[in-house]
Scaffold this motif. Structure first.
Motif, short mmCIF file in Angstrom:
data_model
loop_
_atom_site.label_atom_id
_atom_site.label_comp_id
_atom_site.label_asym_id
_atom_site.label_seq_id
_atom_site.Cartn_x
_atom_site.Cartn_y
_atom_site.Cartn_z
N SER A 25 -6.55 3.10 9.88
CA SER A 25 -6.43 1.68 10.20
C SER A 25 -5.05 1.18 9.77
CB SER A 25 -7.52 0.88 9.48
OG SER A 25 -7.36 -0.49 9.73
N PRO A 26 -4.06 1.25 10.68
CA PRO A 26 -2.71 0.80 10.32
C PRO A 26 -2.67 -0.66 9.89
CG PRO A 26 -2.67 2.06 12.35
CD PRO A 26 -4.11 1.81 12.05
N GLU A 27 -3.51 -1.53 10.55
CA GLU A 27 -3.48 -2.95 10.20
C GLU A 27 -3.84 -3.16 8.73
OE1 GLU A 27 -5.10 -1.64 12.66
OE2 GLU A 27 -4.17 -2.42 14.49
N ARG A 28 -4.88 -2.42 8.25
CA ARG A 28 -5.26 -2.55 6.86
C ARG A 28 -4.14 -2.08 5.92
NH1 ARG A 28 -10.02 0.56 3.47
NH2 ARG A 28 -9.86 -0.77 1.61
N PHE A 30 -0.92 -2.14 6.51
CA PHE A 30 0.14 -3.14 6.46
C PHE A 30 -0.24 -4.33 5.60
CE2 PHE A 30 1.25 -1.43 10.88
CZ PHE A 30 2.09 -0.46 10.35
N ASN A 31 -1.51 -4.74 5.65
CA ASN A 31 -1.97 -5.85 4.82
C ASN A 31 -1.92 -5.50 3.34
OD1 ASN A 31 -2.44 -7.53 7.01
ND2 ASN A 31 -4.55 -6.79 7.29
N GLN A 45 5.93 0.00 17.79
CA GLN A 45 4.87 0.87 18.28
C GLN A 45 5.47 2.03 19.07
OE1 GLN A 45 1.32 0.52 17.83
NE2 GLN A 45 1.43 2.62 18.59
#
Length: 396
Positions: A25-28, A30-31, A45
């Motif tokens: 999960s790249p979004e997690r 980054f967060n 990307q």
């Protein structure tokens, strides 16, 4: 200074990584990075993941967060000083050599490695350098211990006919400029300190012109060396011929006298002279910090020889000399030979010497009226005896 420039400088010193984030999960991820203060920049990307930049020092912290988010981090590029130094570990000696060279150049700039003379004609460079060495000014001395005023004063005190001296330090050179007195008084004949004109040579006065002062001799008088010719005084009389006063003036005039010069010189019939064999040896050396380090070979083993020494100090630019150079000592072999003059050769040399003597008198302003010489020979010498009758200005 803008933010981008500051960031580029920071990345250059701290190091920057280009990473690729894949899987999980790249979004997690980054967060989590944002929450823990890890800066990720220029996210883009790609077909095989998301590329971005980060500081090299934050990679291990980001690795722990990547495990929580289930992503994988791959380094695709490394930039900055830390990585350059790491690559250069095998070239440590090269960089150490650069630092050592810079250190030597800086240390060299603190000392004098070249003493340069300008304007000297009567006194050679070697003569002045020997005097400076006696005074403690040598190649390799620290610039901090040099007072140019002391050098100028020492040279003026030692050489009376050097009228002007300038010493300055430029780079690591000591440049000394001198001006010699071209009108030096002849040795043994000190200049008159009064306003009188006196005789510098004995003779018989043949003509006289007085421009200032009071004449004390007349045409036809015989005078001796040092005798007063024109007094530096002027008597002023009234209309009745009574003396009113006497004024001091600088005496001036031309006193032409008939003079006589006597010449005698002995020329040996047998004399020793050098006969060079044509053999020579050259011994090369390195000039290091004011000392000569000779290289192998070329040693002078001649019984009789003349040596000439020459060297050149290396320099980076005009006024920055290095404490090293290259030089050589050349030895020329000769043999002692005895030359015996024939009576004809001895007579020709004697007459030529007398002619040269007369030419020297003429060059000094003496008008020669008559010159004659006789040559006498014995077993060891050829003697020339000459007499010169002349007319000249004897006032000084």
């Amino acid at each position: 200074m803008n933010r981008k420039t500051t960031r580029n400088r920071r990345d250059r010193w701290r190091g920057r990584l280009t990473i690729r984030v894949t899987g999980g999960s790249p979004e997690r991820f980054f967060n989590l990075c944002s929450f823990h203060g890890i800066l990720l920049e220029a996210m883009e990307q790609k077909e095989n993941g998301i590329a971005c930049f980060m500081e090299a020092g934050e990679f291990f912290r980001a690795g722990r967060l990547a495990k929580k988010a289930g992503v994988r981090l791959r380094i695709t590029e490394k930039r900055g000083l830390p990585f350059l130094l790491r690559k250069s570990r095998k070239r440590l000696a090269f960089f150490a050599g650069i630092l050592l060279c810079l250190g030597l150049l800086y240390t060299s700039s603190l000392f004098i490695w070249d003493i340069h003379m300008e304007g000297n004609q009567k006194y050679t460079d070697s003569t002045l350098l020997r005097f400076l060495e006696e005074e403690g000014y040598v190649h390799g001395m620290a610039k901090a211990g040099i007072l140019c005023e002391d050098i100028e004063k020492a040279i003026r005190n030692r050489y009376n006919d050097i009228t002007w001296v300038s010493a300055e330090i430029t780079g690591n050179r000591l440049i000394i400029r001198v001006k010699e007195n071209e009108l030096k008084e002849p040795e043994g004949e000190p200049a008159s300190v009064s306003g009188d004109v006196t005789a510098k040579k004995s003779g018989t006065v043949v003509s006289m012109i007085t421009r200032a002062g009071t004449p004390k001799i007349h045409v036809g008088d015989s005078v001796e060396t040092g005798q007063l010719l024109i007094a530096g005084t002027l008597d002023i009389f009234d209309e009745g011929g009574n003396l009113l006063k006497t004024e001091e003036v600088q005496a001036d005039g031309d006193v032409i006298a008939a003079t006589v010069y006597h010449y005698e010189e002995k020329i040996p019939l047998a004399s020793s002279e050098k006969h060079y064999t044509g053999e020579e040896k050259k011994r090369r050396y390195l000039w290091l910090f004011g000392n000569r380090v000779f290289l192998p070979g070329g040693k002078n083993d001649y019984e009789l020889s003349d040596e000439t020494d020459s060297y050149e100090t290396l320099h980076l630019w005009e006024n920055f000399y290095l404490p090293l150079g290259l030089g050589s000592v050349t030895a020329r072999e000769y043999e002692d030979a005895v030359r015996v003059l024939s009576p004809q050769e001895a007579k020709a040399i004697a007459e030529k010497r007398f002619e040269d003597y007369c030419s020297g008198l003429t060059a000094s302003g003496v008008e020669i009226k008559k010159a004659s010489c006789t040559v006498q020979e014995d077993t060891d010498f050829c003697t020339v005896i000459g007499t010169v009758h002349a007319e000249e200005d004897i006032g000084k």
